[in-house]
Design an enzyme around this catalytic site. Structure first.
Site, PDB file in Angstrom:
ATOM      1  N   LYS A 198       0.836  -1.185   0.000  1.00 44.14           N
ATOM      2  CA  LYS A 198       0.000   0.000   0.000  1.00 44.14           C
ATOM      3  C   LYS A 198       0.877   1.244   0.000  1.00 44.14           C
ATOM      4  O   LYS A 198       2.039   1.117   0.375  1.00 44.14           O
ATOM      5  CB  LYS A 198      -0.951  -0.003   1.188  1.00 44.14           C
ATOM      6  CG  LYS A 198      -0.266  -0.308   2.507  1.00 44.14           C
ATOM      7  CD  LYS A 198      -0.102   0.812   3.434  1.00 44.14           C
ATOM      8  CE  LYS A 198       1.183   1.571   3.354  1.00 44.14           C
ATOM      9  NZ  LYS A 198       1.472   2.417   4.472  1.00 44.14           N
ATOM     10  N   HIS A 243      -1.122  -4.613   6.118  1.00 43.70           N
ATOM     11  CA  HIS A 243      -0.624  -5.452   7.216  1.00 43.70           C
ATOM     12  C   HIS A 243      -1.490  -5.351   8.467  1.00 43.70           C
ATOM     13  O   HIS A 243      -1.425  -6.225   9.325  1.00 43.70           O
ATOM     14  CB  HIS A 243       0.852  -5.160   7.516  1.00 43.70           C
ATOM     15  CG  HIS A 243       1.106  -3.965   8.360  1.00 43.70           C
ATOM     16  ND1 HIS A 243       1.133  -2.700   7.870  1.00 43.70           N
ATOM     17  CD2 HIS A 243       1.346  -3.849   9.699  1.00 43.70           C
ATOM     18  CE1 HIS A 243       1.389  -1.854   8.845  1.00 43.70           C
ATOM     19  NE2 HIS A 243       1.519  -2.520   9.971  1.00 43.70           N
ATOM     20  N   LYS A 283      -2.721  -8.417  11.598  1.00 47.51           N
ATOM     21  CA  LYS A 283      -2.504  -8.341  13.049  1.00 47.51           C
ATOM     22  C   LYS A 283      -3.493  -9.284  13.727  1.00 47.51           C
ATOM     23  O   LYS A 283      -4.683  -9.279  13.413  1.00 47.51           O
ATOM     24  CB  LYS A 283      -2.720  -6.910  13.546  1.00 47.51           C
ATOM     25  CG  LYS A 283      -1.615  -5.948  13.116  1.00 47.51           C
ATOM     26  CD  LYS A 283      -1.898  -4.552  13.644  1.00 47.51           C
ATOM     27  CE  LYS A 283      -0.924  -3.527  13.127  1.00 47.51           C
ATOM     28  NZ  LYS A 283       0.349  -3.471  13.815  1.00 47.51           N
ATOM     29  N   GLU A 341       0.783   7.732  16.661  1.00 48.80           N
ATOM     30  CA  GLU A 341       2.132   7.156  16.693  1.00 48.80           C
ATOM     31  C   GLU A 341       3.095   8.185  17.277  1.00 48.80           C
ATOM     32  O   GLU A 341       2.953   9.377  17.010  1.00 48.80           O
ATOM     33  CB  GLU A 341       2.598   6.795  15.273  1.00 48.80           C
ATOM     34  CG  GLU A 341       1.767   5.739  14.611  1.00 48.80           C
ATOM     35  CD  GLU A 341       2.345   5.338  13.255  1.00 48.80           C
ATOM     36  OE1 GLU A 341       3.014   4.308  13.192  1.00 48.80           O
ATOM     37  OE2 GLU A 341       2.146   6.083  12.285  1.00 48.80           O
ATOM     38  N   ASP A 366      -1.208   7.163   3.621  1.00 47.21           N
ATOM     39  CA  ASP A 366      -0.330   6.184   4.271  1.00 47.21           C
ATOM     40  C   ASP A 366      -1.118   5.293   5.236  1.00 47.21           C
ATOM     41  O   ASP A 366      -0.832   4.100   5.358  1.00 47.21           O
ATOM     42  CB  ASP A 366       0.774   6.936   5.033  1.00 47.21           C
ATOM     43  CG  ASP A 366       1.806   6.012   5.643  1.00 47.21           C
ATOM     44  OD1 ASP A 366       2.133   4.988   5.019  1.00 47.21           O
ATOM     45  OD2 ASP A 366       2.302   6.314   6.755  1.00 47.21           O
ATOM     46  N   HIS A 426      -5.036   1.242   6.163  1.00 50.38           N
ATOM     47  CA  HIS A 426      -5.235   0.503   7.409  1.00 50.38           C
ATOM     48  C   HIS A 426      -6.534   0.834   8.144  1.00 50.38           C
ATOM     49  O   HIS A 426      -7.254  -0.049   8.578  1.00 50.38           O
ATOM     50  CB  HIS A 426      -4.075   0.768   8.363  1.00 50.38           C
ATOM     51  CG  HIS A 426      -2.724   0.509   7.770  1.00 50.38           C
ATOM     52  ND1 HIS A 426      -2.479  -0.524   6.916  1.00 50.38           N
ATOM     53  CD2 HIS A 426      -1.543   1.154   7.929  1.00 50.38           C
ATOM     54  CE1 HIS A 426      -1.194  -0.517   6.568  1.00 50.38           C
ATOM     55  NE2 HIS A 426      -0.612   0.501   7.169  1.00 50.38           N
ATOM     56  N   LYS A 472       1.780  11.265  13.106  1.00 52.94           N
ATOM     57  CA  LYS A 472       3.164  11.042  13.542  1.00 52.94           C
ATOM     58  C   LYS A 472       3.501  12.014  14.664  1.00 52.94           C
ATOM     59  O   LYS A 472       2.941  13.109  14.738  1.00 52.94           O
ATOM     60  CB  LYS A 472       4.125  11.293  12.382  1.00 52.94           C
ATOM     61  CG  LYS A 472       3.884  10.416  11.164  1.00 52.94           C
ATOM     62  CD  LYS A 472       4.289   8.979  11.412  1.00 52.94           C
ATOM     63  CE  LYS A 472       4.137   8.134  10.164  1.00 52.94           C
ATOM     64  NZ  LYS A 472       4.001   6.714  10.468  1.00 52.94           N
TER      65      LYS A 472
END
Ligand code: BG6
Length: 487
Positions: free
Chosen positions: A151, A181, A185, A219, A238, A243, A329
């Site tokens: 991605k 991903h 999980k 994050e 992103d 996600h 971020k």
């Protein structure tokens, strides 16, 4: 170390062609993951051909792989297992072209026997994906192959449609694995188990009982070495269009007719089809102070390093229920939670000052960390005279089960699935194109980025976005420590 059960791995030896072999993702996750899979018996045999722009030879790649394992691998290599793994590593710089790549793959295949399969892993930015696909086509490496596409898949609807069309010119759909991903999980898959393996929760999983949902993935990380990628991508592409929307689909989908790829994809795609287009007025974009001074970042960059938004799924189950998504971020904490807020009771008969409702509504919270946790919070009576209420909770922590070591890292799980040809946890072209379609209003008229201090929870306007509700994070009450009793 995870236990290897019969049937979890592929039947055939594998040659992995890893594009972006010296990049951030390969170093952090893919090489350590492949090392674990290859040395723990999950794959009958494995050879890896690294490909990237870097002018390395096989030894240079071995050194790079070793330093990635030392820095990021959870399991430090022993001399013997490293030797065995390193022997199976080869490298072809992109500049060497299709024939050199073909020759390297054939050498690798010759060393593990004719009955082998190829897994092409494209750990490259969207702008480089197509040329890698074409190179594989020119090299004649399409047969016996599967291809994993990282991605973001495209950067908007038009580029995703083009990428899908051109990809289909080389690979058949059943060879293509569009990876996300987060779906690998363990706790994400546990959402499916929780919802569909129990009779208790599904009856309340709808607009009659649920007030709103938060999917919150702050994050503390910054950009690392990824400024070039991140400048073109930003937090929405992103993290959200990939996600967070995927997790939303697991949370919101109808029960599939079977736990198989087609029925699961169909239900996820129905969620995406019901999503209302994202309104720019429902979005807060942020950028941390200092981002524009980072090496490789434009001094006037408008790329968002933070995004919070409200979206709606306009179907029978969810009409009118807001879903609040947030990620960014350099925020105050690193967390990955889904928090479901239940409606409050219609009438309170508790005396003034009892505390009922004072700590928000009842919540069901999933922690998507590898060591997954779940909590159901509710009001209960404080012991003693009168009627004082406190927020209590029932909590589950994977730590307490003793099964924590069996958890496969998300990429490991998905690489194994792709090698076995299992599409259950992968995305479809239709789903991805629909997500880009609902993104059009936002991508065409993004609200201005607002600055936020590093170490905060984002720009101040996030509170207006969610009002009259409040963000669950930071938690008022910490998770209970593993094996610790009490509220
Ligand atoms: C990646 C994003 O896909 O996911 C990164 O590109 C992000 O920017 C990462 O940090 C988060 O993944 P995880 O598994 O560490 O939560």
């Amino acid at each position: 170390m995870a236990k290897v059960s019969p049937g979890v791995g592929p039947r055939f030896p594998q040659v992995v062609v890893l594009f972006g072999a010296t990049g951030d993702l390969a170093r952090r996750k893919l090489l350590p993951g492949l090392y674990h899979l290859a040395t723990s018996g999950f794959i009958p045999a494995c050879r890896i051909v690294g490909v990237s722009l870097d002018e390395l030879d096989a030894d240079g790649f071995r050194q790079a792989a070793r330093s990635a394992l030392d820095e990021f691998g959870k399991r430090k290599p022993t001399d013997t297992s490293w030797q065995a793994f390193a022997q199976g590593l080869d490298y072809v710089p992109l500049s060497a072209g299709a024939q050199a790549l073909k020759a390297a793959v054939e050498r690798a295949e010759a060393s593990i026997g004719a009955e082998c399969r190829r897994l092409h892993y494209l750990s490259v930015p969207p702008s480089a994906a197509l040329s890698a696909v074409q190179l594989l086509g020119q090299a004649g490496l399409v047969e016996r192959s599967r291809i994993v596409m990282e991605k973001p898949f495209g950067t908007d609807l038009a580029s995703a449609v083009t990428l899908n069309r051109q990809l289909h010119g080389v690979f058949a759909e059943d060879q293509i694995f569009r990876i996300d991903h987060f779906l690998g999980k363990e706790p994400a898959q546990n959402i499916l188990a929780f919802r569909f393996a129990n009779g208790l929760f599904e009856p309340i999983w709808n607009r009659n009982f649920i007030d709103h949902v938060q999917i919150d993935v702050p994050e503390t990380l910054g950009l690392g070495q990824r400024s070039a990628f991140y400048e073109q991508t930003g937090a929405y592409r992103d993290m959200v269009v990939t996600h967070l929307f995927q997790i939303l689909a697991f949370m919101a989908m109808e029960p599939p007719t079977a736990l198989e790829p087609a029925p699961i994809s169909e239900e996820k795609n129905k969620v995406f089809r019901s999503m209302l287009p994202i309104r720019p007025s429902d979005v807060v974009r942020g950028q941390y102070n200092g981002y524009r001074e980072e090496p490789g970042v434009d001094a006037e960059s408008e790329t968002e390093t933070f995004i919070a938004l409200k979206c709606f799924i306009d179907n029978w189950r969810w009409a009118g229920v807001p879903f609040f998504l947030r990620t960014g971020k350099r925020l105050a904490e690193g967390q990955r939670i889904i928090s479901i807020a239940f409606r409050e009771p219609p009438k309170s008969m508790f005396p003034a000052g009892s505390g009922v409702g004072a700590q928000g509504p009842d919540h069901l919270t999933f922690d998507l960390a590898d060591a997954s946790k779940m909590s159901l919070s509710f009001y209960g009576k404080r012991p003693g005279p009168g009627m004082r209420l406190d927020k209590l909770s029932l909590q589950f922590a994977m730590h307490d089960t003793g099964m924590q070591d069996d958890v496969l890292e998300a990429y490991e799980r998905l690489i194994l699935d792709a090698m076995r040809g299992d599409h259950t946890l992968f995305n479809t072209a239709e789903g991805i194109e629909r997500l880009w379609q609902v993104s059009i209003p936002l991508l065409e008229s993004p609200p201005p980025v607002r600055l936020y201090p590093a170490g905060s929870w984002g720009p101040k306007s996030i509170h207006q976005l969610i009002a009259p509700h409040a963000w669950r994070l930071p938690f008022e009450r910490a998770w209970r420590k593993p094996n610790q009793l009490g509220g």
